[in-house]
Design a protein around this motif. Structure first.
Motif, PDB file in Angstrom:
ATOM      1  N   ALA A   8       0.757  -1.268   0.090  1.00 47.69           N
ATOM      2  CA  ALA A   8       0.065   0.130   0.038  1.00 47.69           C
ATOM      3  C   ALA A   8       0.769   1.090  -0.110  1.00 47.69           C
ATOM      4  O   ALA A   8       0.634   2.218  -0.672  1.00 47.69           O
ATOM      5  CB  ALA A   8      -0.874  -0.105   1.248  1.00 47.69           C
ATOM      6  N   LEU A   9       2.030   1.299   0.908  1.00 46.20           N
ATOM      7  CA  LEU A   9       2.812   2.445   0.925  1.00 46.20           C
ATOM      8  C   LEU A   9       3.490   2.631  -0.468  1.00 46.20           C
ATOM      9  O   LEU A   9       3.510   3.834  -1.024  1.00 46.20           O
ATOM     10  CB  LEU A   9       4.007   2.284   1.969  1.00 46.20           C
ATOM     11  CG  LEU A   9       3.414   2.227   3.404  1.00 46.20           C
ATOM     12  CD1 LEU A   9       4.453   1.776   4.388  1.00 46.20           C
ATOM     13  CD2 LEU A   9       2.960   3.794   3.805  1.00 46.20           C
ATOM     14  N   ILE A  10       4.064   1.616  -1.227  1.00 42.43           N
ATOM     15  CA  ILE A  10       4.747   1.752  -2.471  1.00 42.43           C
ATOM     16  C   ILE A  10       3.406   2.153  -3.579  1.00 42.43           C
ATOM     17  O   ILE A  10       3.796   2.914  -4.333  1.00 42.43           O
ATOM     18  CB  ILE A  10       5.205   0.296  -2.847  1.00 42.43           C
ATOM     19  CG1 ILE A  10       6.492   0.244  -1.908  1.00 42.43           C
ATOM     20  CG2 ILE A  10       5.920   0.530  -4.263  1.00 42.43           C
ATOM     21  CD1 ILE A  10       6.924  -1.262  -1.930  1.00 42.43           C
ATOM     22  N   SER A  11       2.543   1.727  -3.563  1.00 38.16           N
ATOM     23  CA  SER A  11       1.336   1.991  -4.419  1.00 38.16           C
ATOM     24  C   SER A  11       1.166   3.476  -4.308  1.00 38.16           C
ATOM     25  O   SER A  11       0.780   4.028  -5.091  1.00 38.16           O
ATOM     26  CB  SER A  11       0.354   0.841  -4.430  1.00 38.16           C
ATOM     27  OG  SER A  11       0.496  -0.306  -4.632  1.00 38.16           O
ATOM     28  N   ALA A  12       1.062   3.967  -3.062  1.00 34.84           N
ATOM     29  CA  ALA A  12       0.535   5.055  -2.889  1.00 34.84           C
ATOM     30  C   ALA A  12       1.651   6.247  -3.498  1.00 34.84           C
ATOM     31  O   ALA A  12       1.294   7.257  -3.838  1.00 34.84           O
ATOM     32  CB  ALA A  12       0.420   5.667  -1.372  1.00 34.84           C
ATOM     33  N   HIS A  13       2.836   5.914  -3.068  1.00 38.49           N
ATOM     34  CA  HIS A  13       4.028   6.524  -3.573  1.00 38.49           C
ATOM     35  C   HIS A  13       4.463   6.680  -5.187  1.00 38.49           C
ATOM     36  O   HIS A  13       4.804   7.598  -5.749  1.00 38.49           O
ATOM     37  CB  HIS A  13       5.219   6.009  -2.910  1.00 38.49           C
ATOM     38  CG  HIS A  13       6.460   7.151  -2.943  1.00 38.49           C
ATOM     39  ND1 HIS A  13       6.679   8.577  -2.284  1.00 38.49           N
ATOM     40  CD2 HIS A  13       7.561   7.045  -3.962  1.00 38.49           C
ATOM     41  CE1 HIS A  13       7.594   9.069  -2.747  1.00 38.49           C
ATOM     42  NE2 HIS A  13       8.269   8.175  -3.756  1.00 38.49           N
ATOM     43  N   LEU A  14       3.873   5.504  -5.824  1.00 38.47           N
ATOM     44  CA  LEU A  14       4.132   5.166  -7.137  1.00 38.47           C
ATOM     45  C   LEU A  14       2.733   5.117  -7.901  1.00 38.47           C
ATOM     46  O   LEU A  14       2.592   3.718  -8.175  1.00 38.47           O
ATOM     47  CB  LEU A  14       5.129   3.918  -7.457  1.00 38.47           C
ATOM     48  CG  LEU A  14       6.820   4.277  -7.075  1.00 38.47           C
ATOM     49  CD1 LEU A  14       7.504   3.107  -7.034  1.00 38.47           C
ATOM     50  CD2 LEU A  14       7.125   5.328  -7.854  1.00 38.47           C
ATOM     51  N   PRO A  15       1.885   5.905  -8.053  1.00 34.89           N
ATOM     52  CA  PRO A  15       0.609   5.750  -8.701  1.00 34.89           C
ATOM     53  C   PRO A  15       0.858   4.900  -9.968  1.00 34.89           C
ATOM     54  O   PRO A  15       1.390   5.141 -10.961  1.00 34.89           O
ATOM     55  CB  PRO A  15       0.009   7.082  -8.920  1.00 34.89           C
ATOM     56  CG  PRO A  15       0.660   7.775  -7.876  1.00 34.89           C
ATOM     57  CD  PRO A  15       2.141   7.420  -7.698  1.00 34.89           C
ATOM     58  N   GLY A  16      -0.298   3.955 -10.357  1.00 30.36           N
ATOM     59  CA  GLY A  16      -0.161   3.017 -11.378  1.00 30.36           C
ATOM     60  C   GLY A  16       0.726   1.958 -11.555  1.00 30.36           C
ATOM     61  O   GLY A  16       1.044   1.433 -12.467  1.00 30.36           O
ATOM     62  N   CYS A  17       1.449   1.851 -10.468  1.00 30.19           N
ATOM     63  CA  CYS A  17       2.689   0.480 -10.315  1.00 30.19           C
ATOM     64  C   CYS A  17       1.899  -0.610 -10.112  1.00 30.19           C
ATOM     65  O   CYS A  17       0.717  -0.537  -9.699  1.00 30.19           O
ATOM     66  CB  CYS A  17       3.757   0.918  -9.437  1.00 30.19           C
ATOM     67  SG  CYS A  17       3.163   0.642  -7.662  1.00 30.19           S
ATOM     68  N   ALA A  31      10.091  -7.503  -2.671  1.00 29.30           N
ATOM     69  CA  ALA A  31       9.192  -6.708  -3.248  1.00 29.30           C
ATOM     70  C   ALA A  31       9.428  -6.512  -4.954  1.00 29.30           C
ATOM     71  O   ALA A  31      10.620  -6.810  -5.174  1.00 29.30           O
ATOM     72  CB  ALA A  31       9.199  -5.307  -2.802  1.00 29.30           C
ATOM     73  N   THR A  32       8.425  -6.869  -5.444  1.00 31.28           N
ATOM     74  CA  THR A  32       8.424  -6.888  -6.873  1.00 31.28           C
ATOM     75  C   THR A  32       7.723  -5.495  -7.482  1.00 31.28           C
ATOM     76  O   THR A  32       6.561  -5.606  -6.945  1.00 31.28           O
ATOM     77  CB  THR A  32       7.970  -8.219  -7.679  1.00 31.28           C
ATOM     78  OG1 THR A  32       8.955  -9.266  -7.198  1.00 31.28           O
ATOM     79  CG2 THR A  32       8.322  -7.980  -9.272  1.00 31.28           C
ATOM     80  N   VAL A  33       8.319  -4.710  -8.074  1.00 32.51           N
ATOM     81  CA  VAL A  33       7.469  -3.444  -8.398  1.00 32.51           C
ATOM     82  C   VAL A  33       7.956  -3.194  -9.961  1.00 32.51           C
ATOM     83  O   VAL A  33       8.848  -3.244 -10.134  1.00 32.51           O
ATOM     84  CB  VAL A  33       8.084  -2.338  -7.634  1.00 32.51           C
ATOM     85  CG1 VAL A  33       7.377  -0.985  -7.941  1.00 32.51           C
ATOM     86  CG2 VAL A  33       8.128  -2.521  -5.944  1.00 32.51           C
ATOM     87  N   VAL A  34       6.382  -2.947 -10.528  1.00 33.27           N
ATOM     88  CA  VAL A  34       6.583  -2.472 -11.930  1.00 33.27           C
ATOM     89  C   VAL A  34       5.977  -1.116 -12.080  1.00 33.27           C
ATOM     90  O   VAL A  34       4.702  -0.882 -11.719  1.00 33.27           O
ATOM     91  CB  VAL A  34       5.891  -3.595 -12.659  1.00 33.27           C
ATOM     92  CG1 VAL A  34       5.861  -3.476 -14.365  1.00 33.27           C
ATOM     93  CG2 VAL A  34       6.516  -5.407 -12.621  1.00 33.27           C
ATOM     94  N   VAL A  50      11.646   3.398  -4.340  1.00 35.49           N
ATOM     95  CA  VAL A  50      10.826   2.490  -3.395  1.00 35.49           C
ATOM     96  C   VAL A  50      10.880   2.868  -1.978  1.00 35.49           C
ATOM     97  O   VAL A  50      10.230   2.976  -1.027  1.00 35.49           O
ATOM     98  CB  VAL A  50      11.250   0.948  -3.897  1.00 35.49           C
ATOM     99  CG1 VAL A  50      10.569   0.102  -2.530  1.00 35.49           C
ATOM    100  CG2 VAL A  50      10.564   0.741  -5.077  1.00 35.49           C
ATOM    101  N   TYR A  51      12.482   3.060  -1.607  1.00 35.48           N
ATOM    102  CA  TYR A  51      12.654   3.363  -0.310  1.00 35.48           C
ATOM    103  C   TYR A  51      12.159   4.740   0.427  1.00 35.48           C
ATOM    104  O   TYR A  51      11.557   4.553   1.394  1.00 35.48           O
ATOM    105  CB  TYR A  51      14.336   3.778  -0.211  1.00 35.48           C
ATOM    106  CG  TYR A  51      14.942   2.386  -0.248  1.00 35.48           C
ATOM    107  CD1 TYR A  51      14.442   1.252   0.568  1.00 35.48           C
ATOM    108  CD2 TYR A  51      16.035   2.064  -1.072  1.00 35.48           C
ATOM    109  CE1 TYR A  51      15.228   0.100   0.437  1.00 35.48           C
ATOM    110  CE2 TYR A  51      17.021   0.756  -1.117  1.00 35.48           C
ATOM    111  CZ  TYR A  51      16.407  -0.284  -0.190  1.00 35.48           C
ATOM    112  OH  TYR A  51      17.161  -1.180  -0.301  1.00 35.48           O
ATOM    113  N   ARG A  68      12.978  -5.952  -6.602  1.00 37.11           N
ATOM    114  CA  ARG A  68      13.125  -6.277  -8.155  1.00 37.11           C
ATOM    115  C   ARG A  68      12.007  -5.161  -8.798  1.00 37.11           C
ATOM    116  O   ARG A  68      10.876  -5.121  -8.553  1.00 37.11           O
ATOM    117  CB  ARG A  68      12.585  -7.765  -8.484  1.00 37.11           C
ATOM    118  CG  ARG A  68      13.452  -8.633  -7.857  1.00 37.11           C
ATOM    119  CD  ARG A  68      13.029  -9.934  -8.385  1.00 37.11           C
ATOM    120  NE  ARG A  68      11.824 -10.190  -8.462  1.00 37.11           N
ATOM    121  CZ  ARG A  68      11.149 -11.149  -9.206  1.00 37.11           C
ATOM    122  NH1 ARG A  68      12.054 -11.986  -9.918  1.00 37.11           N
ATOM    123  NH2 ARG A  68       9.885 -11.391  -9.227  1.00 37.11           N
ATOM    124  N   ALA A  69      12.871  -4.053  -9.386  1.00 36.34           N
ATOM    125  CA  ALA A  69      12.189  -2.973  -9.912  1.00 36.34           C
ATOM    126  C   ALA A  69      12.222  -2.974 -11.683  1.00 36.34           C
ATOM    127  O   ALA A  69      13.418  -2.922 -11.928  1.00 36.34           O
ATOM    128  CB  ALA A  69      12.912  -1.652  -9.444  1.00 36.34           C
TER     129      ALA A  69
END
Length: 88
Positions: A8-17, A31-34, A50-51, A68-69
């Motif tokens: 949730a924190l990552i999604s809020a910071h990187l909308p659309g990920c 974490a795997t982030v696209v 991400v950090y 993994r980004a």
């Protein structure tokens, strides 16, 4: 922290990920982030984004995080080759 909290924190910071986070102990996370936000960034720049999403939780509530980004195009290529799948 739970994997859901971190997602949730990552999604809020990187909308659309797209993000998937796993943990066996809620201290060490994978974490795997696209995200299109990673376009043109080197790995270190991607990890910094991400950090930033996790802020002061890193090193306190989150002892270790493996990231993994990928850009969406990189992700498509990995999946086309059958080499990767979004975990979570």
């Amino acid at each position: 922290m739970t994997p859901g909290d971190i997602s949730a924190l990552i999604s809020a910071h990187l909308p659309g990920c797209e993000v998937a986070v796993e943990s066996e102990d809620n201290t060490h996370f994978d974490a795997t982030v696209v995200s299109p936000a990673f376009e043109g960034l080197p790995p270190l720049g991607r990890h910094r984004l991400v950090y930033e999403a996790l802020g002061t939780r890193m090193g306190v509530e989150i002892h270790a995080l493996s990231i993994r980004a990928h850009t969406p195009e990189e992700w498509r290529q990995l999946n086309k080759a059958g080499e990767d799948s979004l975990r979570g």
